[in-house]
Scaffold this active site. Sequence first.
Site, PDB file in Angstrom:
ATOM      1  N   CYS A   1      32.921  25.436  39.059  1.00  0.00           N
ATOM      2  CA  CYS A   1      33.441  26.607  38.387  1.00  0.00           C
ATOM      3  C   CYS A   1      32.782  26.904  37.139  1.00  0.00           C
ATOM      4  CB  CYS A   1      35.101  26.482  38.040  1.00  0.00           C
ATOM      5  SG  CYS A   1      35.908  27.903  37.375  1.00  0.00           S
TER       6      CYS A   1
ATOM      7  N   ARG B   1      36.460  21.415  36.128  1.00  0.00           N
ATOM      8  CA  ARG B   1      37.964  21.500  36.410  1.00  0.00           C
ATOM      9  C   ARG B   1      38.539  20.384  37.316  1.00  0.00           C
ATOM     10  NH1 ARG B   1      39.290  27.724  37.275  1.00  0.00           N
ATOM     11  NH2 ARG B   1      41.116  27.170  37.077  1.00  0.00           N
TER      12      ARG B   1
ATOM     13  N   ASP C   1      43.197  32.678  29.144  1.00  0.00           N
ATOM     14  CA  ASP C   1      42.841  34.020  30.107  1.00  0.00           C
ATOM     15  C   ASP C   1      42.588  35.175  29.313  1.00  0.00           C
ATOM     16  OD1 ASP C   1      44.500  32.657  33.125  1.00  0.00           O
ATOM     17  OD2 ASP C   1      42.645  32.083  32.179  1.00  0.00           O
TER      18      ASP C   1
HETATM   19  C1  EPZ Z   1      45.597  28.109  35.958  1.00  0.00           C
HETATM   20  O1  EPZ Z   1      44.434  27.382  36.414  1.00  0.00           O
HETATM   21  C2  EPZ Z   1      45.252  29.454  36.129  1.00  0.00           C
HETATM   22  N1  EPZ Z   1      45.047  29.944  37.414  1.00  0.00           N
HETATM   23  C3  EPZ Z   1      44.042  29.845  35.187  1.00  0.00           C
HETATM   24  O2  EPZ Z   1      43.638  31.226  35.136  1.00  0.00           O
HETATM   25  C4  EPZ Z   1      44.012  29.631  33.815  1.00  0.00           C
HETATM   26  O3  EPZ Z   1      42.883  29.669  33.244  1.00  0.00           O
HETATM   27  C5  EPZ Z   1      44.577  27.982  33.627  1.00  0.00           C
HETATM   28  O4  EPZ Z   1      45.881  27.804  34.509  1.00  0.00           O
HETATM   29  C6  EPZ Z   1      45.100  27.618  32.214  1.00  0.00           C
HETATM   30  O5  EPZ Z   1      45.953  28.535  31.567  1.00  0.00           O
HETATM   31  C7  EPZ Z   1      46.193  29.985  38.108  1.00  0.00           C
HETATM   32  O6  EPZ Z   1      47.144  30.057  37.877  1.00  0.00           O
HETATM   33  C8  EPZ Z   1      45.713  30.408  39.743  1.00  0.00           C
HETATM   34  P1  EPZ Z   1      45.032  23.857  34.493  1.00  0.00           P
HETATM   35  P2  EPZ Z   1      44.730  25.892  36.781  1.00  0.00           P
HETATM   36  O7  EPZ Z   1      44.973  23.034  35.506  1.00  0.00           O
HETATM   37  O8  EPZ Z   1      46.235  25.428  36.820  1.00  0.00           O
HETATM   38  C9  EPZ Z   1      42.360  20.302  32.733  1.00  0.00           C
HETATM   39  C10 EPZ Z   1      42.488  33.398  35.720  1.00  0.00           C
HETATM   40  O9  EPZ Z   1      41.736  33.807  35.132  1.00  0.00           O
HETATM   41  N2  EPZ Z   1      42.915  19.484  33.943  1.00  0.00           N
HETATM   42  O10 EPZ Z   1      46.315  24.332  33.592  1.00  0.00           O
HETATM   43  O11 EPZ Z   1      43.655  25.440  37.528  1.00  0.00           O
HETATM   44  C11 EPZ Z   1      41.640  21.554  33.367  1.00  0.00           C
HETATM   45  O12 EPZ Z   1      40.266  21.165  33.327  1.00  0.00           O
HETATM   46  C12 EPZ Z   1      42.449  31.702  35.991  1.00  0.00           C
HETATM   47  O13 EPZ Z   1      43.634  33.794  36.265  1.00  0.00           O
HETATM   48  C13 EPZ Z   1      42.507  18.240  34.113  1.00  0.00           C
HETATM   49  O14 EPZ Z   1      41.867  17.747  33.366  1.00  0.00           O
HETATM   50  O15 EPZ Z   1      44.374  25.310  35.108  1.00  0.00           O
HETATM   51  C14 EPZ Z   1      41.641  22.407  32.069  1.00  0.00           C
HETATM   52  O16 EPZ Z   1      41.009  21.626  30.963  1.00  0.00           O
HETATM   53  C15 EPZ Z   1      41.417  31.139  35.372  1.00  0.00           C
HETATM   54  N3  EPZ Z   1      42.906  17.513  35.321  1.00  0.00           N
HETATM   55  C16 EPZ Z   1      43.209  22.084  31.647  1.00  0.00           C
HETATM   56  O17 EPZ Z   1      43.536  20.888  32.374  1.00  0.00           O
HETATM   57  C17 EPZ Z   1      43.640  18.356  36.385  1.00  0.00           C
HETATM   58  O18 EPZ Z   1      43.999  17.820  37.420  1.00  0.00           O
HETATM   59  C18 EPZ Z   1      44.066  23.119  32.137  1.00  0.00           C
HETATM   60  O19 EPZ Z   1      43.907  23.455  33.345  1.00  0.00           O
HETATM   61  C19 EPZ Z   1      44.039  19.632  36.285  1.00  0.00           C
HETATM   62  C20 EPZ Z   1      43.706  20.279  35.042  1.00  0.00           C
END
Ligand code: EPZ
Length: 420
Positions: free
Chosen positions: A116, A121, A307
């Site tokens: 990504c 991610r 976001d």
């Molecule tokens: C959600 O993604 C949103 N997408 C994202 O919006 C948003 O940026 C993100 O949350 C953070 O707010 C949807 O809801 C569909 P996370 P998500 O898991 O759930 C790390 C947009 O523009 N992590 O909360 O995939 C990860 O790498 C999109 O609408 C791990 O380390 O994000 C990140 O640094 C883009 N291990 C942090 O946690 C995991 O297993 C937060 O990511 C999962 C995540």
Amino acid sequence: MDKIIVRGGNSLQGEVKVSGAKNSVLPVLSATLLTPQKCIIENVPDLRDVRTMIEILRHLGVNVNFENGRLEVESGEFAGYQAPYDLVCTMRASICVLGSLLARKGRAEVSLPGGCVIGTRPIDLHLKGLKALGAEVNIEHGYIKANCKKLRGTRIYLGGPFGSSVLATANVILAAVLAEGETVIESAACEPEIVDLAEFINKMGGEIEGAGTPVVKIKGVNELKGTTHAVIPDRIEAGTYLVAGAITAGDVKVKGARYDHLGAVIDGLIVSGAELEIKEDEIRVRRDGKISALEVTTLPYPGFPTDMQAQFMSYLSLADGISIITEKIFPERFMHVGELNRMGADITLEGSTAVVKGVEKLSGAEVMASDLRASAALILAGLVAEGETVVSRVYHLDRGYQNMVEKLRSLGADIQRINN
Ligand code: EPZ
């Protein structure tokens, strides 16, 4: 490939209505797999990501009808358990069918999401949660292969190196609602989209407590029934139009926006010198003075949303002074910096921090969108830049903004979409 042409200089005036939340519809759609009965989802935005999730459900054998913002979903005794690469690779959020498939079918094969542009991610927290509930999980040939006879409730700490995870929290909730016994998630994500998902599942007969707090309790139930639910308004879309009003020194009313979901964004706008009027379901933004520089750090909700980081960077590139933007969720989420600098911004990166020296003006240029929120940020910059800005790869925008060109034009922007 379509392009969007923006001619800058018009200050936006008028009202714009917010659509339903993309990031709520996707997990809610996955939750419809938890019952064979019909579910009706309302206030659904017509977005590319929503259509991708519908395709995944249809691929699983689920009946889906989508018309005028209303989804009718009836999973019945669907036969499928696989979410294929060609669909998942276009939308990472597809991963949230994993929890529902495991709960309903005891078996799931979901393609690994892959790379990504906004950063690495990983999905380790998703897998940790599902394994804790008793699932056997293997990664084979690019697929997550998970199965279990019966999921069992347990206590799960879901905090990661960047704090909580929204979709990992959603996936564990989706798996735990039909599990045996009680599940307690610690360091759960508190986003409004998680609250909306829990509300939907509780209407189906689920027993979820504490959604919106870091500790979520889920009492497993034997079955769930169909229900009707209208998803929450899209707080990121609302935030984007608030910045559109502020960056153009305009006067814009964002209808249907929930101010209680936008605390950090509203605060940032007020501190930067914009005036905000807040009503039950409407937020009005006006600005006529200079933009004051800010220090912004992205954090899990209720902190400043990652976001909205790119949109604020466009805004602060015209501030009076030096702004500091620190990205604590996706440390590499700065693909828009190079493009904004092409428009005359003065932004330097130091690790996961951007130093934004305010400039007098931006100038229109040909720029390329790299992801959903970056594309919105480039359009916002184009609204105030001198001359014409041509934004390419706007298919990114279609993933998360419904009718953005028409909505901005209704506010007086000189903007058009051309298909190339
Ligand atoms: C959600 O993604 C949103 N997408 C994202 O919006 C948003 O940026 C993100 O949350 C953070 O707010 C949807 O809801 C569909 P996370 P998500 O898991 O759930 C790390 C947009 O523009 N992590 O909360 O995939 C990860 O790498 C999109 O609408 C791990 O380390 O994000 C990140 O640094 C883009 N291990 C942090 O946690 C995991 O297993 C937060 O990511 C999962 C995540």
